[in-house]
Design an enzyme around this catalytic site. Sequence first.
Site, PDB file in Angstrom:
ATOM      1  N   TYR A  91       3.190  13.690 -14.116  1.00 21.65           N
ATOM      2  CA  TYR A  91       2.921  14.075 -15.220  1.00 21.65           C
ATOM      3  C   TYR A  91       2.166  15.976 -15.053  1.00 21.65           C
ATOM      4  CZ  TYR A  91       0.612  10.186 -17.685  1.00 21.65           C
ATOM      5  OH  TYR A  91       0.247   8.991 -18.220  1.00 21.65           O
TER       6      TYR A  91
ATOM      7  N   TYR B  25       0.762  -1.671   0.371  1.00 23.01           N
ATOM      8  CA  TYR B  25       0.234  -0.184  -0.010  1.00 23.01           C
ATOM      9  C   TYR B  25       0.329   1.277   0.520  1.00 23.01           C
ATOM     10  CZ  TYR B  25      -3.642   3.506   1.395  1.00 23.01           C
ATOM     11  OH  TYR B  25      -4.578   4.177   1.358  1.00 23.01           O
TER      12      TYR B  25
END
Length: 313
Positions: A163, A149
Site C-alpha cells: 500500500y 500469528y
Amino acid sequence: MKRKMRILVTGGAGFLGSHLSEYLLKQGHEVAVMDNLLTGRLKNLATLFGNPKFLFIKQDVTQFIHIPGRLDAVLHFASPASPIDYANYPIPTLKVGALGTHKALGLAKEKKAVFMLASTSEVYGDPKVNPQPESYWGNVNPIGPRGVYDEAKRFAEAMAMAYHRVHKIPVRIVRIFNTYGPRMNPTDGRAVPNFASQALKGRPISVYGRGAQTRSLCYVSDLIDGIYRLLMSDVQTPVNVGNPNEISVLELAQLIKKIARSRSRIVFKPLPQDDPQVRRPDISLAKKHLGWSPKVSLEDGLRRTLKYFKEGL
Ligand code: UDP
C-alpha cells in the site's frame, strides 16, 4: 504529523492497545477504539470512558470498517497476541492479520491517514541470528502452531509496504518484542502472567523445557514511548522496539519468585513446539532515528506488574 490528531486504534481494548490509547489521549489527541473483545477486555478502558475525546466501537476489524469524519492515523493493534490465544483462535488470528490489515489499510487510504502496524519479533521466528536486526529475514515454520500469528504478521508487513508503494500511504511498522506490565490478562498463558499468578498464589511455577531459552522483556511504558516516537517520525520501514536486556526463562521465573517473596516451587514442563530459543532486539535503528531506548529496569517493571496482579486476585 499534526499536533492534534484523530486516531483509530484497532485492538484498543487489549493490553498494548489500551495503554497506547490512554497515552494518545494524554497527548491531546482524539481516540476511537475498535475492538471485537475476542481477547481484549473492556475493563482495560475503564479510565477512558467518559472522556469526550474517546469513542469505543465494538466491531470486528475483518469486516468492512466505516468511521464518520476525518482520521489522521490508523493504528492496527488488533490480534490475539499470546501463544495460547493464537492457538485457541488460529483462524481469527490469521484473519485479523490478513483481512483486518487490508481493511485498516483501505480505511487509511480513504481518509489519507498514516497507517501503523503492530508487528512482532515473531516475524523472526526461531532466529538463527542474535540479537535480531530489522534486516534479518527470520526463520519461521509456516505450518507450526505459531505460524498462524507469525505468517499473518509477515503478510501484514508485506501488505502495508505494498500500500505504501502503490498508493503512497505513509506507513509505520513497529516490531514489538516481549512486553509486560499492568493490564496483561492473567490467563493469557504468557510467561510473566503465569509466573506472577503462580508465585502470588503459592502454586508451582511452570518453566517450559529447562528454561534455558531467552527473552528480553520491555516494560509497557517504555514500549508505548517508542511506538509514539515512531508514529511521529517519518521512518517508513520496520523498527524494532523492545528492551535488549536478555535473560533466560528460568532466571525470569526465579526473579519473579524473589520479588513476590513467594515460596512456590519451580517445576519443569514440556517445551512447546517451535518455541524460539533466543530473542533479543537490536535497537540501533530506534536509537538512531527515534532517539529512543528503554528506561525501566526489569526489577522495577516486575514490581509494578506484580502489584497489578495482586490487586486482581
Ligand atoms: N514459558 C514458560 N512457562 C510458562 C509460560 C511461558 O516457561 O508458564 C516460556 C515459553 O516457553 C517461552 C517464554 O516463556 O520460552 C516466553 O513465553 P511467552 O508465552 O511469554 O511469549 P513468547 O515470547 O513465547 O511469545
